[in-house]
Design a protein around this motif. Structure first.
Motif, PDB file in Angstrom:
ATOM      1  N   SER B 203       0.827  -1.210   0.000  1.00 32.22           N
ATOM      2  CA  SER B 203       0.000   0.000   0.000  1.00 32.22           C
ATOM      3  C   SER B 203       0.856   1.253   0.000  1.00 32.22           C
ATOM      4  N   MET B 204       0.686   2.077  -1.028  1.00 34.54           N
ATOM      5  CA  MET B 204       1.402   3.345  -1.137  1.00 34.54           C
ATOM      6  C   MET B 204       1.103   4.242   0.043  1.00 34.54           C
ATOM      7  N   GLU B 205      -0.183   4.236   0.392  1.00 37.10           N
ATOM      8  CA  GLU B 205      -0.657   5.127   1.443  1.00 37.10           C
ATOM      9  C   GLU B 205       0.203   4.980   2.691  1.00 37.10           C
ATOM     10  N   ASP B 206       0.517   3.713   3.009  1.00 37.23           N
ATOM     11  CA  ASP B 206       1.284   3.417   4.218  1.00 37.23           C
ATOM     12  C   ASP B 206       2.644   4.079   4.201  1.00 37.23           C
ATOM     13  N   VAL B 207       3.341   3.902   3.100  1.00 36.42           N
ATOM     14  CA  VAL B 207       4.753   4.276   3.122  1.00 36.42           C
ATOM     15  C   VAL B 207       4.999   5.714   2.697  1.00 36.42           C
ATOM     16  N   ALA B 208       4.094   6.259   1.853  1.00 32.61           N
ATOM     17  CA  ALA B 208       4.380   7.554   1.226  1.00 32.61           C
ATOM     18  C   ALA B 208       4.818   8.605   2.230  1.00 32.61           C
ATOM     19  N   SER B 209       4.173   8.644   3.381  1.00 32.72           N
ATOM     20  CA  SER B 209       4.456   9.747   4.293  1.00 32.72           C
ATOM     21  C   SER B 209       5.676   9.492   5.167  1.00 32.72           C
ATOM     22  N   TYR B 210       6.254   8.311   5.091  1.00 36.78           N
ATOM     23  CA  TYR B 210       7.383   8.031   5.978  1.00 36.78           C
ATOM     24  C   TYR B 210       8.734   7.956   5.258  1.00 36.78           C
ATOM     25  N   VAL B 211       8.746   7.336   4.092  1.00 36.74           N
ATOM     26  CA  VAL B 211      10.038   6.969   3.516  1.00 36.74           C
ATOM     27  C   VAL B 211      10.649   8.083   2.666  1.00 36.74           C
ATOM     28  N   HIS B 212      11.941   7.955   2.400  1.00 38.23           N
ATOM     29  CA  HIS B 212      12.655   8.924   1.568  1.00 38.23           C
ATOM     30  C   HIS B 212      12.923   8.365   0.185  1.00 38.23           C
ATOM     31  N   ARG B 213      12.705   7.070   0.050  1.00 39.16           N
ATOM     32  CA  ARG B 213      13.012   6.429  -1.224  1.00 39.16           C
ATOM     33  C   ARG B 213      12.030   5.281  -1.404  1.00 39.16           C
ATOM     34  N   ILE B 214      11.528   5.137  -2.609  1.00 32.94           N
ATOM     35  CA  ILE B 214      10.586   4.048  -2.865  1.00 32.94           C
ATOM     36  C   ILE B 214      11.144   3.141  -3.959  1.00 32.94           C
ATOM     37  N   ILE B 215      11.134   1.837  -3.667  1.00 31.98           N
ATOM     38  CA  ILE B 215      11.527   0.850  -4.670  1.00 31.98           C
ATOM     39  C   ILE B 215      10.254   0.123  -5.082  1.00 31.98           C
ATOM     40  N   VAL B 216       9.893   0.231  -6.351  1.00 28.74           N
ATOM     41  CA  VAL B 216       8.684  -0.441  -6.810  1.00 28.74           C
ATOM     42  C   VAL B 216       9.070  -1.747  -7.494  1.00 28.74           C
ATOM     43  N   VAL B 217       8.526  -2.847  -6.986  1.00 29.67           N
ATOM     44  CA  VAL B 217       8.798  -4.160  -7.580  1.00 29.67           C
ATOM     45  C   VAL B 217       7.582  -4.572  -8.399  1.00 29.67           C
ATOM     46  N   ASN B 218       7.832  -4.951  -9.649  1.00 28.95           N
ATOM     47  CA  ASN B 218       6.732  -5.414 -10.477  1.00 28.95           C
ATOM     48  C   ASN B 218       7.155  -6.682 -11.202  1.00 28.95           C
ATOM     49  N   GLU B 219       6.436  -7.761 -10.943  1.00 28.04           N
ATOM     50  CA  GLU B 219       6.744  -9.062 -11.554  1.00 28.04           C
ATOM     51  C   GLU B 219       8.225  -9.404 -11.455  1.00 28.04           C
ATOM     52  N   GLY B 220       8.793  -9.170 -10.291  1.00 23.16           N
ATOM     53  CA  GLY B 220      10.170  -9.584 -10.049  1.00 23.16           C
ATOM     54  C   GLY B 220      11.233  -8.639 -10.577  1.00 23.16           C
ATOM     55  N   LYS B 221      10.805  -7.530 -11.152  1.00 28.86           N
ATOM     56  CA  LYS B 221      11.797  -6.559 -11.624  1.00 28.86           C
ATOM     57  C   LYS B 221      11.641  -5.258 -10.845  1.00 28.86           C
ATOM     58  N   ILE B 222      12.732  -4.503 -10.747  1.00 31.39           N
ATOM     59  CA  ILE B 222      12.648  -3.187 -10.124  1.00 31.39           C
ATOM     60  C   ILE B 222      12.093  -2.224 -11.169  1.00 31.39           C
ATOM     61  N   ALA B 223      10.869  -1.752 -10.929  1.00 34.02           N
ATOM     62  CA  ALA B 223      10.240  -0.871 -11.915  1.00 34.02           C
ATOM     63  C   ALA B 223      10.669   0.576 -11.701  1.00 34.02           C
ATOM     64  N   PHE B 224      10.661   1.039 -10.469  1.00 36.30           N
ATOM     65  CA  PHE B 224      11.129   2.385 -10.149  1.00 36.30           C
ATOM     66  C   PHE B 224      11.940   2.332  -8.870  1.00 36.30           C
ATOM     67  N   ASP B 225      12.863   3.256  -8.753  1.00 36.06           N
ATOM     68  CA  ASP B 225      13.673   3.343  -7.545  1.00 36.06           C
ATOM     69  C   ASP B 225      14.080   4.812  -7.410  1.00 36.06           C
ATOM     70  N   ASP B 226      13.294   5.556  -6.617  1.00 38.42           N
ATOM     71  CA  ASP B 226      13.524   6.997  -6.578  1.00 38.42           C
ATOM     72  C   ASP B 226      12.855   7.597  -5.342  1.00 38.42           C
ATOM     73  N   VAL B 227      12.951   8.919  -5.213  1.00 39.26           N
ATOM     74  CA  VAL B 227      12.241   9.578  -4.114  1.00 39.26           C
ATOM     75  C   VAL B 227      10.739   9.505  -4.416  1.00 39.26           C
ATOM     76  N   PRO B 228       9.906   9.519  -3.369  1.00 40.63           N
ATOM     77  CA  PRO B 228       8.470   9.323  -3.577  1.00 40.63           C
ATOM     78  C   PRO B 228       7.890  10.235  -4.658  1.00 40.63           C
ATOM     79  N   ARG B 229       8.240  11.509  -4.611  1.00 37.50           N
ATOM     80  CA  ARG B 229       7.727  12.477  -5.579  1.00 37.50           C
ATOM     81  C   ARG B 229       7.922  12.015  -7.010  1.00 37.50           C
ATOM     82  N   GLU B 230       9.122  11.557  -7.290  1.00 34.81           N
ATOM     83  CA  GLU B 230       9.426  11.135  -8.663  1.00 34.81           C
ATOM     84  C   GLU B 230       8.691   9.843  -9.022  1.00 34.81           C
ATOM     85  N   VAL B 231       8.571   8.955  -8.043  1.00 36.33           N
ATOM     86  CA  VAL B 231       7.871   7.693  -8.320  1.00 36.33           C
ATOM     87  C   VAL B 231       6.401   7.950  -8.609  1.00 36.33           C
ATOM     88  N   PHE B 232       5.785   8.837  -7.829  1.00 35.91           N
ATOM     89  CA  PHE B 232       4.346   9.074  -8.015  1.00 35.91           C
ATOM     90  C   PHE B 232       4.050   9.851  -9.287  1.00 35.91           C
TER      91      PHE B 232
END
Ligand SMILES: Nc1ncnc2c1ncn2[C@@H]1O[C@H](COP(=O)(O)OP(=O)(O)O)[C@@H](O)[C@H]1O
Ligand SMILES: [Mg+2]
Lengths: 267, 287
Positions: B203-232
């Protein structure tokens, strides 16, 4: 790892054996085991081995998978071989040293025992690999229905069996998870004396038992909620019917049995 | 002094009909002191990924380095590594086994071979951190509430004083109160100990307000790896992965479409508030 319990777990591939009626596979397994005890000479065992290998081939379950399933019974196998080797009397004596005597019948008995056990386990494994627990239970329930006349609770026994079979992979999964969680806390399952290793099992077994009980209660509640009240009046979604494949399989089975008996009688 | 994954591939049940290729060429670098969210749809491979961080799973292919050393190299002490990279599994309360909370928390430090004094100190400190006071020490772990049990289990990992704390869906199955408790603990942890926290969630909602970096995993691959602003910024692609941006981001987008000049990439409620107020202020002065 603990997940590697392959014995008794369904192996999902498409094959003629997978499609057979579970009653057919149950009787075949039973008769196969009987044939292993009828067998009393190398020719019989050769035939039994060949028949099993052929069936395994048809089932498209890799032989490697069977060998992995044999691993847990390796100790049992070794012990029963040793017992047979040293405790069978007779002539001629091959080795005699202190209190140990190895005789030719002993060697033969040990080898037969080992082959018999291996074939027995692999044969039963073949049934569970190719039959889902649900259809296995269906087969048992229908195949043994005649026992109801003798007040045997066939449905209940079948239900218990299927739940037990269903729980093997679930608990193996759970054990794997708990083991990893404890390893993440520095637990050591691999080293140490026997006493230390036995002690190391406590952090694994306590949560596992608790989880088993929790799952059992949950399952009981879920069954109650769906008005389960035993087998009386219960109908099947997929009633079992023999197909032409089953008839052919029965024919082959009886041919095999006849051959084993023939080999025993004439040799 | 990071955790590094190099071209990691992982298969379950390799060579059988149940084979699944779960991780595909994963490259990652996690530094000390970071606060990272790992996000992905259920089944995307998050849990599998994090079990590589402390060597519980061995990559089928590729390397995992800790401080530059291959953790599957000859003679590497992976048990010591697990003290540096603390991993809290999903539903960690299922691993509790001792007769009382305090002894259970002592399990980790005891396995590290510390002295009795030090074990006690660490257990006390970590129980304090998760907000379980002395009145809980002698209670059986099985009579605690769901949230308390989970905090006791987290304390069990914290007591090893790891440099990285990895938590797999730490709020799964908790009520909102229990969730807030857990996030409160993580916040304190960052402030008081400054250790790296890696938070797995679907859940994005959970982490968005806490973390400084988000790693998005999709089907076993790293889809995005950046600060929340850029990921969203990629919220449309995220939706295709069964994820979504936080609700405030959608609100900001909607406001923008109706002509209010708010920052479309706000990710937390306070950010959104400030941006909306500023936009309203500007509009007032504008006309
Ligand atoms: N022990 C296992 N054996 C076989 N397959 C597994 C196992 N654990 C997970 N998988 C499979 O691997 C994939 C990723 O699972 P997982 O890492 O648990 O994902 P997530 O944590 O993101 O939900 C899923 O398809 C799952 O079915
Ligand atoms: Mg998961």
């Amino acid at each position: 790892m603990l997940r590697d319990v392959t014995l008794g777990q369904y192996y999902p591939v498409e094959s003629p054996l997978h499609r057979l009626d579970p009653r057919m596979k149950l009787s075949a397994t039973m008769l196969y085991i009987v044939s292993l005890f009828i067998a009393n000479n190398p020719a019989c065992y050769l035939l039994a081995t060949a028949a099993l290998l052929l069936a395994i081939r048809i089932s498209r379950v890799p032989v490697r998978h069977f060998l992995k399933g044999l691993r847990p019974i390796f100790m049992l196998l070794l012990i029963s071989m040793l017992f047979n080797l040293f405790l069978t009397g007779g002539e001629p004596v091959l080795v005699h040293w202190a209190i140990f005597t190895i005789t030719w019948p002993g060697v033969r008995q040990a080898i037969y025992m080992a082959v018999r056990l291996i074939l027995l386990i692999m044969g039963s494994a073949l049934m569970t690999y190719t039959t889902t627990p649900t259809s296995l239970t269906d087969g048992m329930e229908k195949g043994l229905r005649f026992l109801k006349a003798f007040h045997v609770p066939v449905h209940e026994i079948a239900m218990m069996m299927s739940i037990a079979l269903r729980f093997i992979p679930i608990l193996a999964d759970e054990a794997d998870k708990i083991q990893k969680a404890q390893m993440a806390r520095g637990a050591n399952f691999e080293e140490g004396s026997i006493v230390q290793r036995a002690k190391a099992m406590v952090p694994l077994l306590v949560p596992l038992f608790i989880s088993a009980f929790r799952r059992a209660t949950d399952l009981a509640t879920a069954m109650e909620a769906r008005c389960y009240h035993g087998g009386a009046g219960r109908t099947k979604m997929h009633p079992l019917h023999y197909q032409s494949g089953d008839r052919i399989a029965y024919l082959l089975l009886f041919a095999y049995l006849a051959f084993v008996i023939l080999l025993r009688v004439i040799l | 002094m990071p955790i590094e994954l190099k071209n990691v591939n992982y298969y379950y049940n390799r060579g059988t009909s149940m084979e699944v290729h779960v991780l595909k060429d994963v490259n990652l670098k996690l530094d000390r002191g970071e606060f990272i969210g790992v996000i992905g749809h259920t089944g995307s491979g998050k849990s599998t990924l994090i079990q590589h961080f402390n060597g519980l799973l061995r990559p089928t292919d590729g390397q995992v380095l800790y401080d530059g050393e291959d953790i599957f190299g000859e003679g590497y002490d992976r048990r010591a590594l697990r003290g540096h990279v603390g991993l809290v599994f999903q539903y960690p309360e299922h691993q509790l086994f001792e007769t009382d909370v305090f002894t259970d928390v002592c399990f980790g430090p005891r396995n590290q071979g510390l002295g009795e004094e030090q074990i006690k100190e660490r257990a006390e400190a970590s129980l304090r951190l998760v907000g379980l006071g002395e009145e809980f020490y002698k209670r059986s772990p099985f009579e605690l509430s769901g949230g308390q049990k989970r905090r006791a289990a987290i304390a069990g990992v914290l007591a090893m004083e790891p440099d990285y704390l990895v938590l797999d869906e730490p709020t799964a199955g908790l009520d909102p109160g229990g969730r807030d408790e857990i996030f409160h603990v993580l916040q304190t942890l960052r402030e008081e100990r400054g250790i790296a926290v890696i938070l797995v969630s679907h859940s994005m909602e959970d982490v968005a307000s806490y973390v400084h970096r988000i790693i998005v995993v999709n089907e076993g691959k790293i889809a995005f790896d950046d600060v929340p602003r850029e990921v969203f910024r990629h919220y449309r692609e995220l939706e295709k992965m069964g994820l979504s941006a936080p609700q405030v981001t959608y609100i900001a987008q909607a406001l923008r479409e109706r002509g209010l000049d708010v920052d479309p990439l706000v990710t937390t409620v306070p950010e959104a508030r400030d941006s909306i107020l500023k936009a309203l202020e500007e509009r007032k002065h504008g006309c």
